[in-house]
Each structure stands twice: as structure tokens, then as C-alpha cells.
Scaffold this motif. Structure first.
Motif, mmCIF file in Angstrom:
data_model
loop_
_atom_site.group_PDB
_atom_site.id
_atom_site.type_symbol
_atom_site.label_atom_id
_atom_site.label_comp_id
_atom_site.label_asym_id
_atom_site.label_seq_id
_atom_site.Cartn_x
_atom_site.Cartn_y
_atom_site.Cartn_z
ATOM 1 N N VAL A 176 0.839 -1.201 0.000
ATOM 2 C CA VAL A 176 0.000 0.000 0.000
ATOM 3 C C VAL A 176 0.876 1.255 0.000
ATOM 4 O O VAL A 176 0.604 2.218 -0.726
ATOM 5 N N LEU A 177 1.944 1.238 0.795
ATOM 6 C CA LEU A 177 2.855 2.383 0.810
ATOM 7 C C LEU A 177 3.550 2.567 -0.536
ATOM 8 O O LEU A 177 3.750 3.697 -0.991
ATOM 9 N N LEU A 178 3.924 1.464 -1.183
ATOM 10 C CA LEU A 178 4.545 1.566 -2.504
ATOM 11 C C LEU A 178 3.588 2.168 -3.526
ATOM 12 O O LEU A 178 3.975 3.017 -4.329
ATOM 13 N N VAL A 179 2.333 1.739 -3.494
ATOM 14 C CA VAL A 179 1.345 2.290 -4.426
ATOM 15 C C VAL A 179 1.107 3.766 -4.131
ATOM 16 O O VAL A 179 1.034 4.598 -5.047
ATOM 17 N N PHE A 180 1.004 4.118 -2.855
ATOM 18 C CA PHE A 180 0.784 5.510 -2.469
ATOM 19 C C PHE A 180 1.958 6.391 -2.895
ATOM 20 O O PHE A 180 1.766 7.461 -3.485
ATOM 21 N N LEU A 181 3.180 5.944 -2.622
ATOM 22 C CA LEU A 181 4.351 6.733 -3.009
ATOM 23 C C LEU A 181 4.524 6.777 -4.524
ATOM 24 O O LEU A 181 4.924 7.803 -5.078
ATOM 25 N N GLY A 182 4.228 5.678 -5.199
ATOM 26 C CA GLY A 182 4.319 5.671 -6.657
ATOM 27 C C GLY A 182 3.328 6.619 -7.298
ATOM 28 O O GLY A 182 3.656 7.338 -8.247
ATOM 29 N N LEU A 194 2.083 11.697 -9.951
ATOM 30 C CA LEU A 194 1.327 12.951 -9.947
ATOM 31 C C LEU A 194 2.249 14.159 -9.810
ATOM 32 O O LEU A 194 2.036 15.189 -10.460
ATOM 33 N N GLY A 195 3.269 14.042 -8.976
ATOM 34 C CA GLY A 195 4.224 15.136 -8.845
ATOM 35 C C GLY A 195 5.002 15.374 -10.130
ATOM 36 O O GLY A 195 5.243 16.517 -10.518
ATOM 37 N N GLY A 196 5.402 14.294 -10.797
ATOM 38 C CA GLY A 196 6.105 14.436 -12.074
ATOM 39 C C GLY A 196 5.233 15.072 -13.139
ATOM 40 O O GLY A 196 5.688 15.914 -13.916
ATOM 41 N N LEU A 197 3.965 14.671 -13.175
ATOM 42 C CA LEU A 197 3.047 15.304 -14.121
ATOM 43 C C LEU A 197 2.834 16.773 -13.772
ATOM 44 O O LEU A 197 2.700 17.618 -14.660
ATOM 45 N N GLY A 198 2.810 17.079 -12.479
ATOM 46 C CA GLY A 198 2.667 18.471 -12.064
ATOM 47 C C GLY A 198 3.855 19.316 -12.475
ATOM 48 O O GLY A 198 3.703 20.469 -12.867
ATOM 49 N N VAL A 199 5.058 18.741 -12.394
ATOM 50 C CA VAL A 199 6.254 19.479 -12.814
ATOM 51 C C VAL A 199 6.176 19.813 -14.294
ATOM 52 O O VAL A 199 6.504 20.922 -14.718
ATOM 53 N N VAL A 200 5.709 18.881 -15.082
ATOM 54 C CA VAL A 200 5.710 19.069 -16.534
ATOM 55 C C VAL A 200 4.505 19.865 -17.023
ATOM 56 O O VAL A 200 4.632 20.726 -17.897
ATOM 57 N N LEU A 201 3.333 19.626 -16.454
ATOM 58 C CA LEU A 201 2.109 20.169 -17.029
ATOM 59 C C LEU A 201 1.636 21.486 -16.424
ATOM 60 O O LEU A 201 0.865 22.200 -17.064
ATOM 61 N N VAL A 248 10.577 14.273 -2.268
ATOM 62 C CA VAL A 248 10.202 13.679 -0.980
ATOM 63 C C VAL A 248 9.741 12.232 -1.182
ATOM 64 O O VAL A 248 10.099 11.344 -0.396
ATOM 65 N N CYS A 249 8.973 11.977 -2.236
ATOM 66 C CA CYS A 249 8.532 10.602 -2.511
ATOM 67 C C CYS A 249 9.723 9.692 -2.808
ATOM 68 O O CYS A 249 9.743 8.535 -2.380
ATOM 69 N N ILE A 250 10.717 10.209 -3.512
ATOM 70 C CA ILE A 250 11.911 9.407 -3.788
ATOM 71 C C ILE A 250 12.640 9.076 -2.492
ATOM 72 O O ILE A 250 13.087 7.941 -2.282
#
Length: 177
Positions: free
Chosen positions: A10-16, A21-28, A44-46
């Protein structure tokens, strides 16, 4: 961390999902300050991924260096810049975007090819429990120190020079505005 399987998953899915979403936010996102905050979320997720994989030193270094220094510096530099310049010059697709996407796609495929062709020595896959077992029983901090001072000395110094140039560039940009 030694967590039970379902909680770890569950933590892996949440962090992934936070990472994607953060990567898409950086780009879009068109506002650069929101993009910088999205970059902070990605970093922070990394670092939390590193904590889940029992690499506490790398997680602490990720938080201190990238989130605590580099991302804060990027946010300050973006805040010093004039925000109205970004929203007025918005074009949907330019030639530079096409060239950039072509270069990034070729880098992506070369990285995938390199990862698939690499022999990952020093790592033994334990098929019984699906865990990675390292051959040496030294701690993570000792392994990082040994590799940084011997095998990866030149790349480590080059990365430090690149970060220094980025820091000087951000300070110069902040002083101009």
C-alpha cells in the motif's frame, strides 16, 4: 523498514502515485512556482522510497541536499523572477518542444537499453522471498563511501560541479530580477 507485505504494498502504491502525480505536475503546470512545489513532492517521494528499501543514509541525503537545498533554491529563484512573463508567452507547441521531446525520447530508449543489457553483479536475487541480498555484509553507509571514493570518484565530482554551476546560475538569476 520491516513492514508486513500488504502495508508495504500500500505504501509503494501511495508513493508511486505521488511520484507520478508530482512528475506530471512538474511538466504540465504552467505556473513555475507550482511546478517547483511539485518537484519537491517528487523528491520527498523518492526519499521515502529509499526509506522503504532500508537505505536510510541515501534518504537523509536526498532530503537534505535535494529537498532542503536545491528545491528551496529553485523556489526562491522562481519567486524572484517576474511571474507575468510566463503566462503571456504561452504557445501550444513549438519547434523547440519537438526537438526536446525527440532528445528526451532517445535518451529514454538508450537508458532502457542500457538497463536491460547491464549485468548486475553483486546482487543475488533470492527467489524464495523476492528480496535482494547483497554479497557483502557491510553497511549501506560503508558501501556508499567506498564506491564514492573509488569507483565513482569522477562522476561524483562532476555532479558536484554541475550543482555548483546550477547554484551560481540561480543566484545570478535572482540578483538580476
Amino acid at each position: 523498514m520491516d513492514l508486513p507485505g500488504p502495508i508495504h504494498d500500500v505504501l509503494l502504491v501511495f508513493l508511486g502515485s505521488g511520484l507520478i502525480l508530482g512528475g506530471l505536475g512538474v511538466v504540465l503546470l504552467t505556473n513555475p512556482i507550482y511546478s517547483a512545489f511539485s518537484l519537491g513532492l517528487v523528491l520527498v517521494c523518492i526519499s521515502l522510497f529509499y526509506i522503504l528499501s532500508n537505505s536510510y543514509f541515501v534518504a537523509a541525503a536526498q532530503l537534505l541536499i535535494y529537498v532542503g537545498a536545491v528545491n528551496v533554491l529553485i523556489i526562491f529563484a522562481v519567486m524572484f523572477m517576474n511571474g507575468s512573463d510566463y503566462s503571456n508567452d504561452f504557445y501550444l507547441w513549438t519547434v523547440g518542444d519537438g526537438v526536446t521531446s525527440l532528445v528526451c525520447t532517445s535518451i529514454l530508449f538508450s537508458l532502457i537499453t542500457t538497463i536491460l543489457d547491464t549485468s548486475w553483479y553483486g546482487i543475488i536475487w533470492n527467489t524464495g522471498s523476492n528480496q535482494i541480498v547483497e554479497q557483502d555484509l557491510t553497511s549501506n553507509v560503508q558501501q556508499i563511501g567506498i564506491h564514492l571514493s573509488t569507483d565513482f570518484y569522477l562522476p561524483f565530482e562532476l555532479v558536484s560541479i554541475i550543482l555548483l554551476v546550477a547554484l551560481i546560475g540561480a543566484i545570478t538569476m535572482a540578483r538580476q530580477y
